[in-house]
Design a protein around this motif. Structure first.
Motif, PDB file in Angstrom:
ATOM      1  N   ARG A 141     -25.104   6.051 -11.222  1.00  0.00           N
ATOM      2  CA  ARG A 141     -23.785   4.993 -11.017  1.00  0.00           C
ATOM      3  C   ARG A 141     -22.582   6.229 -10.855  1.00  0.00           C
ATOM      4  O   ARG A 141     -22.929   7.185 -12.035  1.00  0.00           O
ATOM      5  CB  ARG A 141     -23.806   4.653 -12.499  1.00  0.00           C
ATOM      6  CG  ARG A 141     -25.550   3.069 -11.807  1.00  0.00           C
ATOM      7  CD  ARG A 141     -24.959   1.900 -12.883  1.00  0.00           C
ATOM      8  NE  ARG A 141     -26.432   0.955 -12.186  1.00  0.00           N
ATOM      9  CZ  ARG A 141     -27.184   0.377 -12.836  1.00  0.00           C
ATOM     10  NH1 ARG A 141     -27.019   0.633 -13.988  1.00  0.00           N
ATOM     11  NH2 ARG A 141     -27.392  -0.295 -12.307  1.00  0.00           N
ATOM     12  N   ARG A 142     -21.804   5.685 -10.705  1.00  0.00           N
ATOM     13  CA  ARG A 142     -20.802   6.318 -11.504  1.00  0.00           C
ATOM     14  C   ARG A 142     -20.296   6.267 -13.272  1.00  0.00           C
ATOM     15  O   ARG A 142     -20.387   5.525 -13.615  1.00  0.00           O
ATOM     16  CB  ARG A 142     -19.086   6.151 -10.736  1.00  0.00           C
ATOM     17  CG  ARG A 142     -19.007   5.832  -9.426  1.00  0.00           C
ATOM     18  CD  ARG A 142     -17.911   5.264  -8.713  1.00  0.00           C
ATOM     19  NE  ARG A 142     -16.931   4.369  -9.902  1.00  0.00           N
ATOM     20  CZ  ARG A 142     -16.537   4.114  -9.624  1.00  0.00           C
ATOM     21  NH1 ARG A 142     -15.806   3.038  -7.890  1.00  0.00           N
ATOM     22  NH2 ARG A 142     -15.564   2.625 -10.033  1.00  0.00           N
ATOM     23  N   LYS A 143     -19.512   6.822 -13.780  1.00  0.00           N
ATOM     24  CA  LYS A 143     -19.031   7.304 -14.799  1.00  0.00           C
ATOM     25  C   LYS A 143     -17.927   6.770 -15.256  1.00  0.00           C
ATOM     26  O   LYS A 143     -16.918   6.515 -14.225  1.00  0.00           O
ATOM     27  CB  LYS A 143     -18.985   8.474 -15.212  1.00  0.00           C
ATOM     28  CG  LYS A 143     -21.001   9.518 -15.221  1.00  0.00           C
ATOM     29  CD  LYS A 143     -21.389   8.749 -16.332  1.00  0.00           C
ATOM     30  CE  LYS A 143     -22.893   9.487 -16.140  1.00  0.00           C
ATOM     31  NZ  LYS A 143     -24.118   8.754 -16.904  1.00  0.00           N
ATOM     32  N   LYS A 144     -17.782   5.932 -16.147  1.00  0.00           N
ATOM     33  CA  LYS A 144     -16.535   5.168 -16.874  1.00  0.00           C
ATOM     34  C   LYS A 144     -15.942   5.628 -17.047  1.00  0.00           C
ATOM     35  O   LYS A 144     -15.991   7.035 -18.350  1.00  0.00           O
ATOM     36  CB  LYS A 144     -17.023   4.079 -17.071  1.00  0.00           C
ATOM     37  CG  LYS A 144     -17.850   3.148 -15.908  1.00  0.00           C
ATOM     38  CD  LYS A 144     -17.848   1.827 -17.495  1.00  0.00           C
ATOM     39  CE  LYS A 144     -18.439   0.296 -16.543  1.00  0.00           C
ATOM     40  NZ  LYS A 144     -18.958  -0.774 -16.979  1.00  0.00           N
ATOM     41  N   ASN A 145     -14.601   6.191 -16.784  1.00  0.00           N
ATOM     42  CA  ASN A 145     -13.255   6.830 -17.533  1.00  0.00           C
ATOM     43  C   ASN A 145     -12.271   6.367 -17.516  1.00  0.00           C
ATOM     44  O   ASN A 145     -12.226   5.242 -16.930  1.00  0.00           O
ATOM     45  CB  ASN A 145     -13.522   8.349 -17.395  1.00  0.00           C
ATOM     46  CG  ASN A 145     -13.059   8.508 -15.734  1.00  0.00           C
ATOM     47  OD1 ASN A 145     -12.067   7.317 -15.067  1.00  0.00           O
ATOM     48  ND2 ASN A 145     -13.081   9.474 -14.964  1.00  0.00           N
ATOM     49  N   LYS A 146     -11.350   6.910 -17.964  1.00  0.00           N
ATOM     50  CA  LYS A 146     -10.159   5.806 -18.729  1.00  0.00           C
ATOM     51  C   LYS A 146      -9.399   5.992 -17.210  1.00  0.00           C
ATOM     52  O   LYS A 146      -8.243   4.996 -16.477  1.00  0.00           O
ATOM     53  CB  LYS A 146      -9.220   6.388 -19.559  1.00  0.00           C
ATOM     54  CG  LYS A 146      -9.086   6.027 -20.413  1.00  0.00           C
ATOM     55  CD  LYS A 146      -8.327   6.315 -21.731  1.00  0.00           C
ATOM     56  CE  LYS A 146      -8.941   6.459 -23.201  1.00  0.00           C
ATOM     57  NZ  LYS A 146      -7.458   6.851 -23.810  1.00  0.00           N
ATOM     58  N   ASN A 147      -9.525   6.912 -16.213  1.00  0.00           N
ATOM     59  CA  ASN A 147      -8.910   6.650 -14.509  1.00  0.00           C
ATOM     60  C   ASN A 147      -9.404   6.122 -13.964  1.00  0.00           C
ATOM     61  O   ASN A 147      -8.569   5.454 -12.594  1.00  0.00           O
ATOM     62  CB  ASN A 147      -8.876   8.562 -14.197  1.00  0.00           C
ATOM     63  CG  ASN A 147      -7.895   9.496 -15.216  1.00  0.00           C
ATOM     64  OD1 ASN A 147      -7.728   8.892 -15.750  1.00  0.00           O
ATOM     65  ND2 ASN A 147      -8.440  10.320 -15.068  1.00  0.00           N
ATOM     66  N   SER A 148     -10.580   5.220 -13.671  1.00  0.00           N
ATOM     67  CA  SER A 148     -11.298   4.572 -12.709  1.00  0.00           C
ATOM     68  C   SER A 148     -10.960   3.048 -13.756  1.00  0.00           C
ATOM     69  O   SER A 148     -10.897   2.517 -12.690  1.00  0.00           O
ATOM     70  CB  SER A 148     -13.276   4.871 -12.746  1.00  0.00           C
ATOM     71  OG  SER A 148     -13.361   4.264 -14.594  1.00  0.00           O
ATOM     72  N   ILE A 149     -10.781   3.220 -14.699  1.00  0.00           N
ATOM     73  CA  ILE A 149      -9.950   1.632 -15.270  1.00  0.00           C
ATOM     74  C   ILE A 149      -8.778   1.142 -14.667  1.00  0.00           C
ATOM     75  O   ILE A 149      -7.931   1.935 -15.966  1.00  0.00           O
ATOM     76  CB  ILE A 149     -10.666   1.182 -16.612  1.00  0.00           C
ATOM     77  CG1 ILE A 149     -12.168   1.665 -16.151  1.00  0.00           C
ATOM     78  CG2 ILE A 149     -10.415   0.105 -16.944  1.00  0.00           C
ATOM     79  CD1 ILE A 149     -12.516   1.991 -18.738  1.00  0.00           C
ATOM     80  N   THR A 150      -8.371   0.712 -13.965  1.00  0.00           N
ATOM     81  CA  THR A 150      -7.054  -0.519 -13.728  1.00  0.00           C
ATOM     82  C   THR A 150      -6.870  -1.250 -15.024  1.00  0.00           C
ATOM     83  O   THR A 150      -7.379  -2.446 -14.519  1.00  0.00           O
ATOM     84  CB  THR A 150      -7.478  -0.203 -12.389  1.00  0.00           C
ATOM     85  OG1 THR A 150      -7.393   0.236 -11.616  1.00  0.00           O
ATOM     86  CG2 THR A 150      -5.756  -1.066 -12.154  1.00  0.00           C
ATOM     87  N   LEU A 151      -5.450  -1.054 -15.711  1.00  0.00           N
ATOM     88  CA  LEU A 151      -5.344  -2.540 -16.196  1.00  0.00           C
ATOM     89  C   LEU A 151      -4.517  -3.214 -15.521  1.00  0.00           C
ATOM     90  O   LEU A 151      -3.283  -2.458 -14.982  1.00  0.00           O
ATOM     91  CB  LEU A 151      -4.891  -1.584 -17.676  1.00  0.00           C
ATOM     92  CG  LEU A 151      -5.897  -0.998 -18.550  1.00  0.00           C
ATOM     93  CD1 LEU A 151      -5.248  -1.110 -19.392  1.00  0.00           C
ATOM     94  CD2 LEU A 151      -7.209  -1.983 -18.212  1.00  0.00           C
ATOM     95  N   VAL A 152      -4.136  -4.546 -15.182  1.00  0.00           N
ATOM     96  CA  VAL A 152      -3.332  -4.982 -14.728  1.00  0.00           C
ATOM     97  C   VAL A 152      -2.877  -5.595 -16.300  1.00  0.00           C
ATOM     98  O   VAL A 152      -2.886  -6.439 -16.914  1.00  0.00           O
ATOM     99  CB  VAL A 152      -3.657  -6.202 -13.703  1.00  0.00           C
ATOM    100  CG1 VAL A 152      -2.519  -7.220 -13.748  1.00  0.00           C
ATOM    101  CG2 VAL A 152      -4.781  -5.382 -12.758  1.00  0.00           C
TER     102      VAL A 152
END
Length: 117
Positions: free
Chosen positions: A100-111
């Motif tokens: 699975r892809r690792k979660k990091n701040k760049n992959s999470i998009t805040l709306v």
């Protein structure tokens, strides 16, 4: 006389409560469990015994059949001496982790939502 169980008088060598099921019923119970993949609960309810009694009876039947020489498999030397060719298929059944892809701040998009303070 079988050292595990004496069928003639129904007594176990170590004492204990006698089995309420006949030998034929116990064998049929084990065959039903093995052939139809029924759960212990369903097999036990068919014969009117508890789930644990069903497990003990099936386990005893399996162990007795395994010890009997008619059910013994030939040894390695007997297989090597025979003229029959055997094909061996190996199946790897080991578990592997899912990639699975690792979660990091760049992959999470805040709306940002409008109207929420």
């Amino acid at each position: 006389m079988n050292p595990v169980y004496c069928v003639s008088n129904g007594h176990k060598p170590g004492g204990g409560k006698p089995n309420h099921l006949e030998m034929e019923d116990r064998l049929l119970m084990a065959l039903e469990y093995i052939r139809k993949y029924r759960t212990y609960f369903h097999v036990a309810s068919s014969y009117g015994v508890s789930e644990s009694a069903c497990y003990r009876n099936i386990k005893w039947i399996e162990d007795t059949l395994i010890k009997h020489p008619d059910f013994a498999l030939p040894g390695r030397k007997a297989l090597l001496k025979s003229e029959m060719e055997y094909e061996v298929v190996l199946i790897d059944g080991t578990e592997t982790p899912i990639e699975r892809r690792k979660k990091n701040k760049n992959s999470i998009t805040l709306v940002k939502r409008k109207g929420i303070p």
